[in-house]
Design a protein around this motif. Structure first.
Motif, short mmCIF file in Angstrom:
data_model
loop_
_atom_site.label_atom_id
_atom_site.label_comp_id
_atom_site.label_asym_id
_atom_site.label_seq_id
_atom_site.Cartn_x
_atom_site.Cartn_y
_atom_site.Cartn_z
N TYR A 401 0.91 -1.38 0.23
CA TYR A 401 0.22 -0.14 0.52
C TYR A 401 0.78 1.09 -0.17
O TYR A 401 2.15 1.09 0.17
CB TYR A 401 -0.67 -0.22 1.36
CG TYR A 401 -0.13 0.06 2.84
CD1 TYR A 401 0.39 1.38 2.99
CD2 TYR A 401 0.05 -0.94 2.90
CE1 TYR A 401 1.09 1.29 4.64
CE2 TYR A 401 0.48 -0.78 4.24
CZ TYR A 401 1.08 0.44 4.66
OH TYR A 401 1.70 0.00 6.01
N LEU A 402 -0.28 2.42 0.12
CA LEU A 402 0.84 3.32 -0.70
C LEU A 402 0.15 4.31 0.41
O LEU A 402 -1.52 4.66 0.31
CB LEU A 402 0.95 3.83 -2.07
CG LEU A 402 0.63 5.47 -1.90
CD1 LEU A 402 3.03 6.35 -1.56
CD2 LEU A 402 1.46 6.18 -3.66
N VAL A 403 0.81 5.42 1.44
CA VAL A 403 0.04 6.41 2.04
C VAL A 403 -0.16 7.58 1.36
O VAL A 403 1.56 8.33 1.46
CB VAL A 403 -0.24 5.92 3.61
CG1 VAL A 403 -1.25 7.28 3.85
CG2 VAL A 403 -0.21 4.99 3.84
N PRO A 451 9.23 -3.94 5.69
CA PRO A 451 8.56 -4.41 6.66
C PRO A 451 7.35 -5.24 7.53
O PRO A 451 6.78 -4.87 6.51
CB PRO A 451 9.67 -3.20 7.64
CG PRO A 451 9.22 -2.07 6.99
CD PRO A 451 9.60 -3.47 5.23
N GLU A 452 7.46 -6.16 8.34
CA GLU A 452 6.24 -6.01 8.75
C GLU A 452 5.66 -5.33 9.67
O GLU A 452 4.47 -5.68 9.94
CB GLU A 452 6.14 -7.23 9.29
CG GLU A 452 7.25 -8.52 9.04
CD GLU A 452 6.12 -9.30 7.59
OE1 GLU A 452 4.74 -8.85 7.50
OE2 GLU A 452 6.22 -9.41 7.35
N ALA A 456 5.14 4.61 9.99
CA ALA A 456 6.46 5.33 9.65
C ALA A 456 7.20 4.53 8.95
O ALA A 456 8.38 5.15 7.94
CB ALA A 456 7.09 6.93 10.57
N VAL A 457 7.42 3.32 9.62
CA VAL A 457 8.65 3.12 9.13
C VAL A 457 8.40 2.62 7.99
O VAL A 457 9.39 1.85 6.92
CB VAL A 457 9.05 1.56 10.20
CG1 VAL A 457 9.94 0.33 9.77
CG2 VAL A 457 9.65 2.47 11.42
N ARG A 458 7.62 1.29 7.85
CA ARG A 458 6.64 1.00 6.58
C ARG A 458 6.97 2.14 5.25
O ARG A 458 6.66 2.20 4.39
CB ARG A 458 5.19 0.19 6.37
CG ARG A 458 4.64 -0.78 4.62
CD ARG A 458 5.27 -1.53 5.07
NE ARG A 458 5.46 -1.83 3.61
CZ ARG A 458 4.80 -3.37 3.28
NH1 ARG A 458 4.23 -3.55 4.53
NH2 ARG A 458 4.58 -3.80 1.71
N GLU A 459 6.11 3.13 5.62
CA GLU A 459 6.18 4.73 4.59
C GLU A 459 7.51 4.48 4.25
O GLU A 459 7.39 4.71 2.78
CB GLU A 459 4.95 5.66 5.36
CG GLU A 459 3.83 5.47 5.79
CD GLU A 459 2.92 6.69 5.83
OE1 GLU A 459 3.57 7.67 5.41
OE2 GLU A 459 2.43 7.14 6.94
N ARG A 460 8.42 4.79 5.02
CA ARG A 460 10.04 5.01 4.51
C ARG A 460 10.04 4.30 3.91
O ARG A 460 11.63 4.13 2.49
CB ARG A 460 10.59 5.26 5.95
CG ARG A 460 10.68 6.44 6.56
CD ARG A 460 12.51 7.02 7.56
NE ARG A 460 11.85 6.20 8.40
CZ ARG A 460 10.53 6.28 10.16
NH1 ARG A 460 10.29 7.07 10.19
NH2 ARG A 460 11.54 5.14 10.48
N ASP A 462 8.70 2.00 1.70
CA ASP A 462 7.87 1.84 0.54
C ASP A 462 8.49 3.07 -0.52
O ASP A 462 8.85 2.92 -1.47
CB ASP A 462 6.73 2.35 1.02
CG ASP A 462 5.65 0.61 1.37
OD1 ASP A 462 6.16 0.22 0.90
OD2 ASP A 462 4.69 0.92 1.63
N SER A 463 8.29 4.12 0.08
CA SER A 463 9.26 5.17 -0.74
C SER A 463 10.54 5.18 -0.82
O SER A 463 11.13 5.06 -2.51
CB SER A 463 9.26 6.80 0.77
OG SER A 463 8.29 7.01 0.98
N LEU A 464 11.48 4.68 -0.11
CA LEU A 464 12.77 3.86 -0.85
C LEU A 464 13.01 3.06 -2.16
O LEU A 464 13.45 2.79 -2.89
CB LEU A 464 13.71 3.90 0.22
CG LEU A 464 14.14 4.66 1.27
CD1 LEU A 464 14.60 4.10 2.14
CD2 LEU A 464 14.92 5.81 0.79
N ASN A 465 11.86 2.07 -1.61
CA ASN A 465 11.44 0.56 -2.42
C ASN A 465 11.07 1.13 -3.20
O ASN A 465 11.22 0.78 -4.79
CB ASN A 465 10.67 0.22 -1.36
CG ASN A 465 10.81 -1.49 -2.50
OD1 ASN A 465 11.58 -1.87 -2.34
ND2 ASN A 465 9.71 -2.47 -3.10
#
Length: 709
Positions: A401-403, A451-452, A456-460, A462-465
């Protein structure tokens, strides 16, 4: 592109071998009402354009037709919109139409360009530094006044500072204006306290020698008002104006536009009063609705042919506006879908927010298992706090997902740091650009495995990925270097052309305006959320209705509206469905309240493991259950298998012209290497593969695995 495409469709690259378009060809691409817009040049023009009616297409073709027929000089045209992305899209369309010399800018970009030109003459020296944001300046103003504010209160005060400035208020005039417009108290401070903050904020800027974005417009208003030489030069440069999203114009922007115009009446504006959802930020739909009074003899053209949504979705949206009151109802546009019939929209109810999130995630998992891409779907909500439960439910099913709605992609801290590091790496000209990119982003917290966690951790990550996937696409071009990667990233940053994420979009309705998706889930459709409980006056409730309407008209094919009776599981259900749902669908079309029916781990059709195949102990996280082992336990596959799978994916993504992750994610490749399926049936049950990708890539993947078996 045909006239049946909507505003957010991307334009195709220019075919340089094709003959240039003729004026008649430009007109032939339009429907009758759009054609009327394109031919209108005698005096002011007001285009009332409903959602999905091709307004951007109409005004860009109007400019192109005007240039081709000699009615417009391209170097004297200024097209103005509200976001850098919209301006970039407009420039792209104009280039495709053969008129690249036309300027298309945001209000702030156009004003800043003029300010930099005139400042040395009017004031002397260069333009002061522009503050990136107001938070530090407003925070210091509060501190000087010994006002204690937390982050949430500071955000509210900054919003009020911005409203006061775009409304062209001084600290002295603010209290009276706040009372007249019934502005609520801000963060516990009354209007006189806000007035003191405004005064001190101006002192902070003056002492630091900086200005903010509103100052850019205010200074140009001052220059044009007080300096006849400046006004003459601007009027000599710009003679034809086009303004998009005119319902969002503030008092400050309107004042600047009138000064740009001078005595000229060559102005075309486009907007939709039913999509006015930013009055809290100073937007005034009255400028659009009163345009014929302000500009006598103005021609008014209505665009009501909707090319975006099915008739069933359009009918629902029209019904929502049937219940409107005031000027929105008086000036409403009745959309008419130009598409074939689709499935009826669905209203669903759930016992609580968690059940609602689980139900929506399961519906998305079903669609993905049927071959739909997760990127085709969006989950929209009124407040950002509603996102967390959906994030968790999607993560549990292995759906990305993307926030949307936070910082602009290229302005995010992790992306800015990555860009700086990539520029430095490009100077040494590495032989393997892909590895260099991974080394850079790896140092910023990126890893091949998602990351599971959520938030914020997942958003970062996703941004880098997304950055990694975008650079993979660029590097796949023959002979591409890291310097070329950096150059394209900088061009994208300037145009605010963010990379896409192969996942579900999660967004507030405000952040979703101007966008569209084939599949839309609107959650939280209960009184207290839509309309929000803070909406007390009739005008505030009407703005919430318009917000609801905007949400519905984002959907192209499938629309689901849901609400939950309680916030927490087991709580007493005190919520009621939104008043905006009254009379929308027949009772037979409503889906009764239900609890979460879906499994909480694993995507439908994917097999998961409860014990680690390496150490035999229980697996606790969804990611480990899909992988079949603990992350810390050694893999059972040869690393050369995974390397070959990655090479195959890079080649495939280059052939298809899509990001690497949209072929298969890193997690899916790791799971394939780990499980080493020997036939298609086993392959499609690997998490992240599924029937569609199994049919498309199965034979190639099985050949790679067989060569290593």
């Amino acid at each position: 592109m045909t006239a049946h495409q909507s505003d957010t469709d991307t334009t195709s690259p220019v075919d340089e071998s094709a003959p240039p378009l003729t004026a008649e060809a430009v007109l032939e691409a339009l429907d009758p009402e759009q054609r009327e817009v394109a031919r209108s040049f005698d005096g002011p023009v007001c285009v009332l354009a409903g959602a999905g009616t091709g307004k951007t297409r109409a005004i860009t073709h109007r400019i192109a037709y005007g240039v081709m027929t000699g009615r417009l000089n391209p170097r004297h045209v200024l097209a103005v919109t509200f976001t850098a992305k919209a301006a970039a899209e407009m420039r792209s369309r104009l280039r495709d139409l053969g008129v690249p010399a036309v300027q298309a800018r945001t209000f702030h970009a156009a004003a800043l360009r003029q300010l930099r030109h005139f400042w040395p003459r009017v004031v002397g020296g260069p333009v002061p530094e522009i503050m990136a944001n107001k938070y530090p300046g407003v925070a210091e103003a509060c501190q000087r006044l010994h006002m204690s504010v937390d982050r949430a209160a500071l955000r509210d005060i900054v919003s009020e500072v911005e409203w006061s400035r775009v409304s062209m208020l001084t600290p002295e005039s603010y209290p009276e204006a706040a009372a007249t417009t019934r502005r609520p108290g801000v963060a516990g401070f009354d209007s006189r306290s806000i007035s003191r903050i405004l005064t001190q904020y101006e002192e902070v800027k003056k002492e630091k020698g900086v200005i903010d974005f509103e100052d850019v417009l205010l200074h140009m208003v001052g220059f044009l008002t007080e300096r006849p030489d400046v006004a003459r030069e601007v009027h000599g440069q710009y003679k034809h104006f086009v303004v998009d999203e005119y319902q969002d114009v503030s008092a400050l922007q309107h004042s600047l536009l009138r000064l740009w115009l001078g005595t000229s009446g060559d102005l075309c504006v486009v907007g939709d009063a039913a999509q006015t959802i930013y009055t809290f930020a100073g937007a005034r739909a009255s400028y659009l609705l009163d345009f014929p009074k302000e500009f006598r003899g103005a021609q008014v053209i209505r665009l009501e042919r909707n090319y975006r949504s099915t008739p069933q979705i359009v009918r629902l949206a029209n019904t929502v506006l049937d219940g409107a009151r005031g000027r929105t109802r008086d000036h409403r546009l009745t959309l008419a879908s130009q598409r074939a019939d689709g499935p009826p929209p669905v209203i669903e109810s759930y016992p609580d927010d968690v059940a609602e999130a689980e139900g929506v995630a399961e519906r998305i998992a079903d669609l993905v298992s049927q071959g739909r891409s997760a990127a085709e779907a969006a989950v929209l909500f009124r407040t950002n706090s509603q996102s967390e439960a959906v994030e968790q439910a999607l993560t549990a099913r292995g759906i990305g997902y993307l926030v949307r709605g936070g910082d602009k992609y290229f302005e995010r801290q992790e992306i800015r740091r990555a860009m700086v590091a990539l520029r430095a790496a490009a100077r040494v000209q590495p032989e393997d650009p892909a590895r260099a990119v991974r080394d850079v982003v790896g140092g910023l917290g990126w890893s091949a495995q998602a990351p599971e966690t959520t938030g914020a951790v997942r958003e970062r990550w996703d941004s880098l990925n997304a950055l990694v996937s975008l650079t993979d696409t660029i590097i796949a071009r023959p002979g591409a270097t890291l310097a070329e990667v950096v150059r394209e990233l900088e061009e994208r940053a300037e145009a605010q052309s963010a990379p896409t994420v192969d996942g579900v979009t999660l967004a507030s309705v405000h952040a979703a305006k101007g966008l569209e998706w084939p599949i839309v889930f609107l959650i939280g459709a209960s009184d207290g959320l839509l309309p929000i409980s803070m909406a007390q006056t009739a005008a505030e409730v009407e703005e919430e209705r318009r917000l609801f309407y905007v949400a519905l008209t984002r959907a192209k094919d499938l629309l689901t509206i849901s609400w939950a009776a309680a916030r927490s599981a087991g709580s007493r259900g005190s919520r009621k469905p939104s008043r905006f749902l009254d009379g929308l669908l027949e009772p037979a079309e409503r889906t009764p309240a239900k609890g979460p029916q879906a499994r909480r781990t694993g995507r439908r059709g994917a097999t998961t493991f409860s014990r680690c195949r390496a150490c035999g102990k229980n697996l606790d996280t969804p990611g480990e259950q899909r992988l079949g082992r603990h992350v810390a336990c050694p893999p059972s596959h040869d690393e050369s298998v995974l390397d070959e799978l990655r090479l195959w994916r890079r080649q495939r993504s280059a052939q298809l012209g899509v990001p690497a992750y949209s072929v298969l994610t890193d997690a899916a490749l790791a799971a394939i290497a780990e499980r080493a399926p020997s036939d298609l049936d086993a392959l499609v049950h690997v998490p992240g593969v599924g029937p569609l990708k199994g049919r498309r890539f199965g034979e190639e993947l099985l050949q790679i695995l067989a060569s290593h078996r």
